[in-house]
Design an enzyme around this catalytic site. Structure first.
Site, PDB file in Angstrom:
ATOM      1  N   ALA A  73      -3.340   3.746  -2.492  1.00 59.46           N
ATOM      2  CA  ALA A  73      -3.315   2.614  -3.421  1.00 59.46           C
ATOM      3  C   ALA A  73      -3.075   1.318  -2.656  1.00 59.46           C
ATOM      4  O   ALA A  73      -2.318   1.282  -1.684  1.00 59.46           O
ATOM      5  CB  ALA A  73      -2.234   2.809  -4.464  1.00 59.46           C
TER       6      ALA A  73
ATOM      7  N   SER B 241       0.843  -1.194   0.000  1.00 58.69           N
ATOM      8  CA  SER B 241       0.000   0.000   0.000  1.00 58.69           C
ATOM      9  C   SER B 241       0.875   1.239   0.000  1.00 58.69           C
ATOM     10  O   SER B 241       1.981   1.232   0.547  1.00 58.69           O
ATOM     11  CB  SER B 241      -0.927   0.006   1.221  1.00 58.69           C
ATOM     12  OG  SER B 241      -1.861   1.058   1.138  1.00 58.69           O
ATOM     13  N   ASP B 242       0.372   2.284  -0.614  1.00 52.42           N
ATOM     14  CA  ASP B 242       1.101   3.552  -0.627  1.00 52.42           C
ATOM     15  C   ASP B 242       0.092   4.688  -0.676  1.00 52.42           C
ATOM     16  O   ASP B 242      -0.984   4.553  -1.261  1.00 52.42           O
ATOM     17  CB  ASP B 242       2.030   3.641  -1.835  1.00 52.42           C
ATOM     18  CG  ASP B 242       2.979   4.828  -1.734  1.00 52.42           C
ATOM     19  OD1 ASP B 242       3.964   4.729  -0.972  1.00 52.42           O
ATOM     20  OD2 ASP B 242       2.727   5.847  -2.394  1.00 52.42           O
ATOM     21  N   GLN B 243       0.448   5.790  -0.045  1.00 58.28           N
ATOM     22  CA  GLN B 243      -0.459   6.932  -0.012  1.00 58.28           C
ATOM     23  C   GLN B 243       0.242   8.197  -0.494  1.00 58.28           C
ATOM     24  O   GLN B 243       1.369   8.482  -0.097  1.00 58.28           O
ATOM     25  CB  GLN B 243      -0.995   7.147   1.400  1.00 58.28           C
ATOM     26  CG  GLN B 243      -2.062   8.229   1.500  1.00 58.28           C
ATOM     27  CD  GLN B 243      -2.620   8.332   2.906  1.00 58.28           C
ATOM     28  OE1 GLN B 243      -2.001   8.942   3.774  1.00 58.28           O
ATOM     29  NE2 GLN B 243      -3.773   7.728   3.136  1.00 58.28           N
TER      30      GLN B 243
END
Length: 204
Positions: free
Chosen positions: A111, A74-76
């Site tokens: 994401a 996950s990435d923000q």
């Protein structure tokens, strides 16, 4: 995606305490392994594209060393007027971020990628999605912003405000289809992906 009959070993490709806490809510056994990747945005890359690329890269990096596992990446990326807002790292940068965002609507792209190492075809091994959250910040005075930062020290958070903590007092409105996305791991999207991969919940 066709779920495999093999039991799934679940790995969170992250060192984030926030993501570990969120994943623990699902009552599934999991491990956390920090991926080693370059998280620098590419030149001219759209914020959503950056988040999606990095979420997949994190999952893929850990999956490569852990075959047959289910890996969550996950990435923000936070954006204001199309400009990416990263983790401030220190007090002066955090204060500058909050001053810039007060009274404004900020878009957070969170994401999520689930990589299933049990699937033979690499092209079918992953599910990926971007969950957007729209956050309107209050028009808070400098003394409130400064005091908040000294109390919570959210220097490892994109946008410099922990919505799960005292930072919620700086927010006027949060709009999202997935309430956990803003904290860093969209659990509604994740449970959907895990179900597709054959993971059972509630012991049944």
């Amino acid at each position: 995606m066709i779920p495999s009959s093999q039991p799934a070993r679940l790995i969170l490709a992250s060192s984030s305490a926030y993501r570990r806490e969120l994943l623990a809510r699902l009552h599934l056994p999991f491990e956390s392994v920090a991926p080693s990747i370059d998280e620098t945005p590419l030149a001219g890359e759209a914020p959503e594209a950056t988040a999606l690329r990095l979420a997949r890269a994190k999952a893929q990096a850990i999956a490569a060393a852990n075959p047959h596992a289910l890996v969550i990446g996950s990435d923000q990326v936070a954006t204001l007027d199309g400009e990416q807002i990263g983790k401030p790292g220190d007090h002066p940068r955090a204060l500058a971020q909050l001053q810039k965002m007060r009274g404004r609507r900020v878009v957070f792209h969170t994401a999520l990628c689930l990589w299933d190492g049990r699937v033979a075809d690499p092209g079918a091994a992953f599910q990926i999605e971007n969950v957007q959250t729209f956050v309107t910040f209050r028009d808070s005075p400098d003394e409130e912003l400064d005091a908040y930062l000294h109390i919570e020290r959210p220097y490892d958070c994109a946008g410099s405000a922990k919505n799960e903590g005292l930072g919620i007092a700086l927010l006027e409105r949060v709009e999202s289809a997935d309430p956990t996305a803003l904290t860093g791991l969209p659990l509604i999207a994740l449970t959907t992906m895990l179900r597709r991969a054959g993971v059972k919940f509630f012991g049944c």
